[in-house]
Design a protein around this motif. Structure first.
Motif, PDB file in Angstrom:
ATOM      1  N   ILE A  87      43.397  41.784  44.580  1.00  0.00           N
ATOM      2  CA  ILE A  87      42.657  42.467  43.511  1.00  0.00           C
ATOM      3  C   ILE A  87      42.492  41.541  42.314  1.00  0.00           C
ATOM      4  O   ILE A  87      41.402  41.412  41.752  1.00  0.00           O
ATOM      5  CB  ILE A  87      43.357  43.777  43.106  1.00  0.00           C
ATOM      6  N   GLU A  88      43.567  40.865  41.938  1.00  0.00           N
ATOM      7  CA  GLU A  88      43.504  39.941  40.800  1.00  0.00           C
ATOM      8  C   GLU A  88      42.496  38.821  41.051  1.00  0.00           C
ATOM      9  O   GLU A  88      41.745  38.441  40.166  1.00  0.00           O
ATOM     10  CB  GLU A  88      44.877  39.352  40.518  1.00  0.00           C
ATOM     11  N   SER A  89      42.459  38.317  42.284  1.00  0.00           N
ATOM     12  CA  SER A  89      41.541  37.216  42.594  1.00  0.00           C
ATOM     13  C   SER A  89      40.077  37.645  42.535  1.00  0.00           C
ATOM     14  O   SER A  89      39.196  36.812  42.356  1.00  0.00           O
ATOM     15  CB  SER A  89      41.850  36.631  43.971  1.00  0.00           C
ATOM     16  N   LEU A  90      39.827  38.934  42.684  1.00  0.00           N
ATOM     17  CA  LEU A  90      38.459  39.454  42.655  1.00  0.00           C
ATOM     18  C   LEU A  90      38.094  40.064  41.303  1.00  0.00           C
ATOM     19  O   LEU A  90      36.961  40.508  41.112  1.00  0.00           O
ATOM     20  CB  LEU A  90      38.287  40.515  43.756  1.00  0.00           C
ATOM     21  N   SER A  91      39.040  40.080  40.377  1.00  0.00           N
ATOM     22  CA  SER A  91      38.831  40.722  39.077  1.00  0.00           C
ATOM     23  C   SER A  91      38.177  39.777  38.082  1.00  0.00           C
ATOM     24  O   SER A  91      38.403  38.565  38.120  1.00  0.00           O
ATOM     25  CB  SER A  91      40.167  41.172  38.488  1.00  0.00           C
ATOM     26  N   PRO A  92      37.400  40.345  37.166  1.00  0.00           N
ATOM     27  CA  PRO A  92      36.830  39.496  36.108  1.00  0.00           C
ATOM     28  C   PRO A  92      37.939  38.991  35.193  1.00  0.00           C
ATOM     29  O   PRO A  92      38.923  39.688  34.949  1.00  0.00           O
ATOM     30  CB  PRO A  92      35.882  40.433  35.360  1.00  0.00           C
ATOM     31  N   ARG A  93      37.774  37.780  34.714  1.00  0.00           N
ATOM     32  CA  ARG A  93      38.726  37.226  33.751  1.00  0.00           C
ATOM     33  C   ARG A  93      38.440  37.827  32.382  1.00  0.00           C
ATOM     34  O   ARG A  93      37.278  38.036  32.030  1.00  0.00           O
ATOM     35  CB  ARG A  93      38.551  35.716  33.632  1.00  0.00           C
ATOM     36  N   PRO A  94      39.480  38.020  31.588  1.00  0.00           N
ATOM     37  CA  PRO A  94      39.228  38.412  30.205  1.00  0.00           C
ATOM     38  C   PRO A  94      38.395  37.332  29.507  1.00  0.00           C
ATOM     39  O   PRO A  94      38.510  36.142  29.825  1.00  0.00           O
ATOM     40  CB  PRO A  94      40.633  38.501  29.590  1.00  0.00           C
ATOM     41  N   ALA A  95      37.569  37.729  28.574  1.00  0.00           N
ATOM     42  CA  ALA A  95      36.665  36.800  27.882  1.00  0.00           C
ATOM     43  C   ALA A  95      37.424  35.642  27.245  1.00  0.00           C
ATOM     44  O   ALA A  95      36.964  34.494  27.266  1.00  0.00           O
ATOM     45  CB  ALA A  95      35.854  37.542  26.829  1.00  0.00           C
TER      46      ALA A  95
END
Length: 156
Positions: A87-95
């Protein structure tokens, strides 16, 4: 080995995932906020206990040609870990992180208190960030690794 019901209960404990029943009693779990075309985190969980988790971007696993790892013999801890990482690998990074990291390769390191540091190669140095803050600068990768390990961090 976990039973189908145990695996299903573990997977359903992740509120980010949406269940999608497919053929032959198999179940997929999608992560709709994925920043890639891949939405399946769990693929073809079968009543016989077989199934797959997407791990294309996870260095500690050896995925198949489609990017999946078989979870048939995973323990509860192993299953939770790979799903969290997927899930983390597919999540958007914080700006803020995106501004620091950009297109650079990164390594994430975590300690027992769940604090995360990011190691990035920038030009001729290896920099360690805690959030937006530059924590330390090293002239070699090995020096950075030694520092991280001495401080109790392990690679995520």
């Amino acid at each position: 080995m976990l039973t189908f019901e145990q695996k299903l209960a573990i997977i359903e404990s992740f509120p980010q995932l949406q269940r999608k029943d497919v053929s032959l009693g198999r179940i997929n779990f999608h992560y709709e906020e994925s920043v890639t075309e891949k939405k399946n985190v769990v693929y073809h969980l079968h009543p016989n206990g077989n199934g797959f988790v997407y791990a294309e971007y996870l260095e500690e696993y050896e995925p198949d040609a489609k990017g999946f790892v078989n979870i048939r013999d995973f323990s509860e801890k192993e299953l939770r870990s790979i799903i969290e990482k997927s899930i983390e690998s597919l999540s958007p990074r914080p700006a803020a992180e995106e501004a620091i990291i950009g297109d650079a390769d990164e390594e994430r390191w975590v300690n027992e208190e769940n604090q995360t540091l990011i190691l990035i190669s920038e030009e001729d140095t290896w920099n360690i960030y805690s959030g937006l803050n530059l924590e330390n600068v090293f002239s070699s990768y090995m020096e950075a690794l030694q520092y991280l390990e001495e401080e109790g961090f392990t690679r995520k």
